[in-house]
Write a protein that holds these residues in place. Structure first.
Motif, PDB file in Angstrom:
ATOM      1  N   VAL A   8      -2.426  -9.674  -4.575  1.00  0.00           N
ATOM      2  CA  VAL A   8      -1.270  -8.966  -5.102  1.00  0.00           C
ATOM      3  C   VAL A   8      -0.164  -8.924  -4.064  1.00  0.00           C
ATOM      4  O   VAL A   8      -0.404  -9.104  -2.853  1.00  0.00           O
ATOM      5  N   VAL A   9       1.032  -8.700  -4.556  1.00  0.00           N
ATOM      6  CA  VAL A   9       2.205  -8.515  -3.689  1.00  0.00           C
ATOM      7  C   VAL A   9       2.691  -7.091  -3.890  1.00  0.00           C
ATOM      8  O   VAL A   9       2.963  -6.664  -5.017  1.00  0.00           O
ATOM      9  N   ILE A  10       2.797  -6.362  -2.796  1.00  0.00           N
ATOM     10  CA  ILE A  10       3.219  -4.963  -2.850  1.00  0.00           C
ATOM     11  C   ILE A  10       4.589  -4.838  -2.200  1.00  0.00           C
ATOM     12  O   ILE A  10       4.774  -5.192  -1.014  1.00  0.00           O
ATOM     13  N   GLY A  11       5.542  -4.378  -2.961  1.00  0.00           N
ATOM     14  CA  GLY A  11       6.875  -4.123  -2.426  1.00  0.00           C
ATOM     15  C   GLY A  11       7.056  -2.644  -2.126  1.00  0.00           C
ATOM     16  O   GLY A  11       6.798  -1.804  -2.990  1.00  0.00           O
ATOM     17  N   VAL A  12       7.463  -2.318  -0.890  1.00  0.00           N
ATOM     18  CA  VAL A  12       7.615  -0.933  -0.446  1.00  0.00           C
ATOM     19  C   VAL A  12       9.074  -0.705  -0.091  1.00  0.00           C
ATOM     20  O   VAL A  12       9.616  -1.365   0.803  1.00  0.00           O
ATOM     21  N   THR A  13       9.709   0.243  -0.804  1.00  0.00           N
ATOM     22  CA  THR A  13      11.130   0.519  -0.592  1.00  0.00           C
ATOM     23  C   THR A  13      11.331   1.994  -0.309  1.00  0.00           C
ATOM     24  O   THR A  13      10.846   2.853  -1.060  1.00  0.00           O
ATOM     25  N   ARG A  14      12.037   2.286   0.776  1.00  0.00           N
ATOM     26  CA  ARG A  14      12.447   3.659   1.073  1.00  0.00           C
ATOM     27  C   ARG A  14      13.893   3.609   1.548  1.00  0.00           C
ATOM     28  O   ARG A  14      14.184   3.053   2.615  1.00  0.00           O
ATOM     29  N   GLY A  15      14.773   4.178   0.757  1.00  0.00           N
ATOM     30  CA  GLY A  15      16.192   4.097   1.088  1.00  0.00           C
ATOM     31  C   GLY A  15      16.648   2.647   1.071  1.00  0.00           C
ATOM     32  O   GLY A  15      16.465   1.931   0.090  1.00  0.00           O
ATOM     33  N   ARG A  16      17.208   2.162   2.194  1.00  0.00           N
ATOM     34  CA  ARG A  16      17.681   0.787   2.281  1.00  0.00           C
ATOM     35  C   ARG A  16      16.652  -0.142   2.918  1.00  0.00           C
ATOM     36  O   ARG A  16      16.918  -1.331   3.098  1.00  0.00           O
ATOM     37  N   THR A  17      15.492   0.405   3.255  1.00  0.00           N
ATOM     38  CA  THR A  17      14.451  -0.388   3.902  1.00  0.00           C
ATOM     39  C   THR A  17      13.461  -0.921   2.875  1.00  0.00           C
ATOM     40  O   THR A  17      12.963  -0.169   2.035  1.00  0.00           O
ATOM     41  N   HIS A  18      13.195  -2.221   2.949  1.00  0.00           N
ATOM     42  CA  HIS A  18      12.250  -2.841   2.023  1.00  0.00           C
ATOM     43  C   HIS A  18      11.243  -3.670   2.806  1.00  0.00           C
ATOM     44  O   HIS A  18      11.597  -4.372   3.765  1.00  0.00           O
ATOM     45  N   LYS A  19       9.976  -3.568   2.395  1.00  0.00           N
ATOM     46  CA  LYS A  19       8.893  -4.278   3.075  1.00  0.00           C
ATOM     47  C   LYS A  19       7.983  -4.885   2.019  1.00  0.00           C
ATOM     48  O   LYS A  19       7.735  -4.282   0.980  1.00  0.00           O
ATOM     49  N   VAL A  20       7.483  -6.099   2.314  1.00  0.00           N
ATOM     50  CA  VAL A  20       6.567  -6.776   1.404  1.00  0.00           C
ATOM     51  C   VAL A  20       5.205  -6.900   2.070  1.00  0.00           C
ATOM     52  O   VAL A  20       5.092  -7.326   3.220  1.00  0.00           O
ATOM     53  N   ILE A  21       4.160  -6.496   1.340  1.00  0.00           N
ATOM     54  CA  ILE A  21       2.788  -6.574   1.832  1.00  0.00           C
ATOM     55  C   ILE A  21       1.998  -7.469   0.882  1.00  0.00           C
ATOM     56  O   ILE A  21       2.001  -7.256  -0.331  1.00  0.00           O
ATOM     57  N   ARG A  22       1.320  -8.481   1.440  1.00  0.00           N
ATOM     58  CA  ARG A  22       0.461  -9.341   0.639  1.00  0.00           C
ATOM     59  C   ARG A  22      -0.989  -8.977   0.961  1.00  0.00           C
ATOM     60  O   ARG A  22      -1.396  -8.997   2.125  1.00  0.00           O
ATOM     61  N   THR A  23      -1.747  -8.645  -0.064  1.00  0.00           N
ATOM     62  CA  THR A  23      -3.121  -8.193   0.159  1.00  0.00           C
ATOM     63  C   THR A  23      -3.973  -8.563  -1.059  1.00  0.00           C
ATOM     64  O   THR A  23      -3.517  -9.283  -1.950  1.00  0.00           O
ATOM     65  N   ALA A  24      -5.195  -8.081  -1.092  1.00  0.00           N
ATOM     66  CA  ALA A  24      -6.094  -8.369  -2.204  1.00  0.00           C
ATOM     67  C   ALA A  24      -6.852  -7.105  -2.577  1.00  0.00           C
ATOM     68  O   ALA A  24      -7.091  -6.223  -1.745  1.00  0.00           O
ATOM     69  N   ALA A  25      -7.230  -7.012  -3.841  1.00  0.00           N
ATOM     70  CA  ALA A  25      -8.027  -5.882  -4.303  1.00  0.00           C
ATOM     71  C   ALA A  25      -9.419  -5.939  -3.684  1.00  0.00           C
ATOM     72  O   ALA A  25      -9.976  -7.012  -3.446  1.00  0.00           O
ATOM     73  N   GLY A  26      -9.973  -4.774  -3.418  1.00  0.00           N
ATOM     74  CA  GLY A  26     -11.293  -4.696  -2.819  1.00  0.00           C
ATOM     75  C   GLY A  26     -12.395  -4.982  -3.834  1.00  0.00           C
ATOM     76  O   GLY A  26     -12.133  -5.235  -5.012  1.00  0.00           O
ATOM     77  N   PRO A  27     -13.653  -4.919  -3.381  1.00  0.00           N
ATOM     78  CA  PRO A  27     -14.791  -5.215  -4.267  1.00  0.00           C
ATOM     79  C   PRO A  27     -14.851  -4.306  -5.492  1.00  0.00           C
ATOM     80  O   PRO A  27     -15.385  -4.692  -6.529  1.00  0.00           O
ATOM     81  N   SER A  28     -14.289  -3.108  -5.385  1.00  0.00           N
ATOM     82  CA  SER A  28     -14.306  -2.178  -6.518  1.00  0.00           C
ATOM     83  C   SER A  28     -13.113  -2.361  -7.448  1.00  0.00           C
ATOM     84  O   SER A  28     -13.008  -1.670  -8.465  1.00  0.00           O
ATOM     85  N   GLY A  29     -12.200  -3.279  -7.107  1.00  0.00           N
ATOM     86  CA  GLY A  29     -11.012  -3.472  -7.926  1.00  0.00           C
ATOM     87  C   GLY A  29      -9.878  -2.522  -7.590  1.00  0.00           C
ATOM     88  O   GLY A  29      -8.929  -2.379  -8.362  1.00  0.00           O
ATOM     89  N   ARG A  30      -9.955  -1.884  -6.438  1.00  0.00           N
ATOM     90  CA  ARG A  30      -8.914  -0.944  -6.019  1.00  0.00           C
ATOM     91  C   ARG A  30      -8.037  -1.559  -4.930  1.00  0.00           C
ATOM     92  O   ARG A  30      -8.468  -2.456  -4.196  1.00  0.00           O
TER      93      ARG A  30
END
Length: 462
Positions: free
Chosen positions: A407-429
């Motif tokens: 999955v791709v997670i986009g994190v935005t706070r105010g004017r700051t934006h960050k992209v995190i690339r990760t994967a779901a764990g064994p439980s699907g979380r």
């Protein structure tokens, strides 16, 4: 009555489990066993439906009573499961109050319902106000009542009885202080209950500034004079620990109650048809205070457009005949709710003062300077969420994803934006740690699969 007691005494028999009970109740007895921090001290079977239990837990530091009413013929229907009503007593009450004074056994007779009535105080003292005390070192011991009732008692009942162990099969109600407890637990744990009811309760102790003055005085009085502890032992100082009061206040937490069936019963304190010829002045005054709290809570629900059944019957005092009537009137709507429960919210919104909490499958853990400070998760779904919080927050989602899915997670706070690339764990979380915030700030998080456009998180928390 004396003749009946003598007859019951002469016909006592002993079951294979060693429980003394009347011969007419000699069906198969329920075996209650220890689990989840609850130790069974004593079990007494009163009749074919009613059990009086004594249990102990480290959360309270001493033994307390629990009354249980089973459905008629429970032992003859081994494959059936039943919804549960947790029914709370008021100040200076006991687990037996609803049976001895509130006609609960007759009111629930013939209904496919388990009713659980636990102590909410020690030996009929002022009561614990259905919370984990701010001061766990008083002469009364830890007094972690919310931990006992919610974290321990509910799973213990589910393990020992054939319950519908889901939100759709669980309701909570109470009178007076217990009405506060029912609404507080429902607001703090909305994923646990499908229905909540307050009978002459105090569901606003901190939201309305005028009502909160009276509520603070009552809680402090109960602590000092009925419980014999520091007036601030229960919720902490009203001034120094305002967040602690608000964090357990149903009116403050009312947005958490969306999607739940709510019922409020109250009167003004003016003597009514169920009062004696000379009404109790204290019962008049206390009901007037409860009426102000309930009316304030109702106005809060209306402002939020959260529906409820509001029964202001005007004439009535703070006495059991009215609460017994309230329970009778509540039964049919409650059973209809169990038969056709409302759906959970499509998206999760929840606010809390706790540093770590779990609701609807979402878990938020916070590292922050203040132990109690509000955080709010808003419009959370598989495509994202908004979180307003101070400090560093770690958010774990429900099991909404295929294990190992990228999955791709986009994190935005105010004017700051960050992209995190990760994967779901064994439980699907998914678990994501958000950038630290110096003060309460809103972070928007979007979640998408690679190659697909990300969905914006929900609106900012109010």
């Amino acid at each position: 009555m004396r003749t009946r007691v003598l007859a019951l005494t002469l016909t006592l028999t002993t079951t294979s489990t060693g429980l003394a009970m009347p011969a007419h109740a000699a069906g198969r007895a329920v075996r209650f066993t220890d689990s989840g921090g609850v130790h069974v001290v004593n079990v007494r079977r009163i009749d074919d439906r009613q059990y009086a239990l004594r249990v102990s837990t480290a959360a309270l530091g001493r033994a307390v009573d629990v009354r249980v009413l089973l459905p008629t013929g429970y032992d003859r229907r081994p494959g059936a499961r039943f919804p549960v009503l947790y029914l709370f007593h008021g100040t200076s009450g006991r687990a037996s109050d609803w049976v001895d004074r509130g006609d609960a056994e007759r009111t629930t007779a013939g209904r496919p319902l388990i009713t659980v009535m636990p102590d909410g105080g020690f030996d009929g003292n002022g009561g614990g106000w259905y919370t984990d005390w701010a001061d766990p070192r008083t002469r009364l011991g830890p007094s972690r009542w919310e931990t006992f009732h919610v974290t321990q008692l509910i799973p213990w009942i589910d393990r020992n009885l054939r319950t519908v162990s889901r939100r759709e099969g669980r309701a909570v109600a109470g009178l007076s202080q217990g009405g506060f407890g029912a609404m507080s637990y429902a607001a703090r744990h909305p994923a646990l209950f499908v229905s909540a009811a307050s009978f002459s309760g105090a569901p606003d102790i901190a939201y309305d500034p005028v009502v909160s003055v009276g509520a603070t005085g009552i809680v402090s009085y109960v602590a000092a004079f009925d419980n014999g502890v520091n007036p601030d032992a229960i919720f902490g100082s009203r001034l120094a620990n305002a967040a602690g009061w608000r964090g357990h206040d149903p009116a403050t937490l009312a947005p958490n109650l969306r999607g739940m069936r709510l019922a409020l019963h109250t009167a003004t304190g003016l003597p009514g048809p169920l009062d004696p010829p000379v009404p109790d002045p204290a019962a008049i005054g206390i009901e007037a205070l409860a009426h102000a709290s309930t009316a304030s809570f109702h106005r809060r629900l209306e402002a939020l457009e959260i529906p409820s059944h509001y029964d202001d019957y005007v004439l009535g005092t703070h006495t059991f005949p009215y609460w017994a009537r309230d329970l009778r009137q509540h039964m049919d709507p409650l059973m209809r709710t169990f038969a056709a429960p409302p759906r959970p919210p499509a998206k999760t919104s929840y606010r809390s003062v706790d540093p770590t909490w779990t609701q609807w499958g979402w878990t938020v853990s916070l590292k922050r300077p203040k132990a109690q400070e509000f955080s709010a998760l808003t419009n959370a779904s598989a495509t994202g969420f908004a979180l307003r919080a101070a400090g560093t927050a770690t958010v774990t989602t429900p099991a909404s994803y295929r294990p190992g899915a990228r999955v791709v997670i986009g994190v935005t706070r105010g004017r700051t934006h960050k992209v995190i690339r990760t994967a779901a764990g064994p439980s699907g979380r998914l678990t994501v740690t958000l950038p630290p915030a110096r003060g309460a700030a809103t972070t928007l998080v979007s979640i998408s699969r690679p190659g697909r456009p990300s969905a914006a998180a929900g609106a900012r928390a109010r």
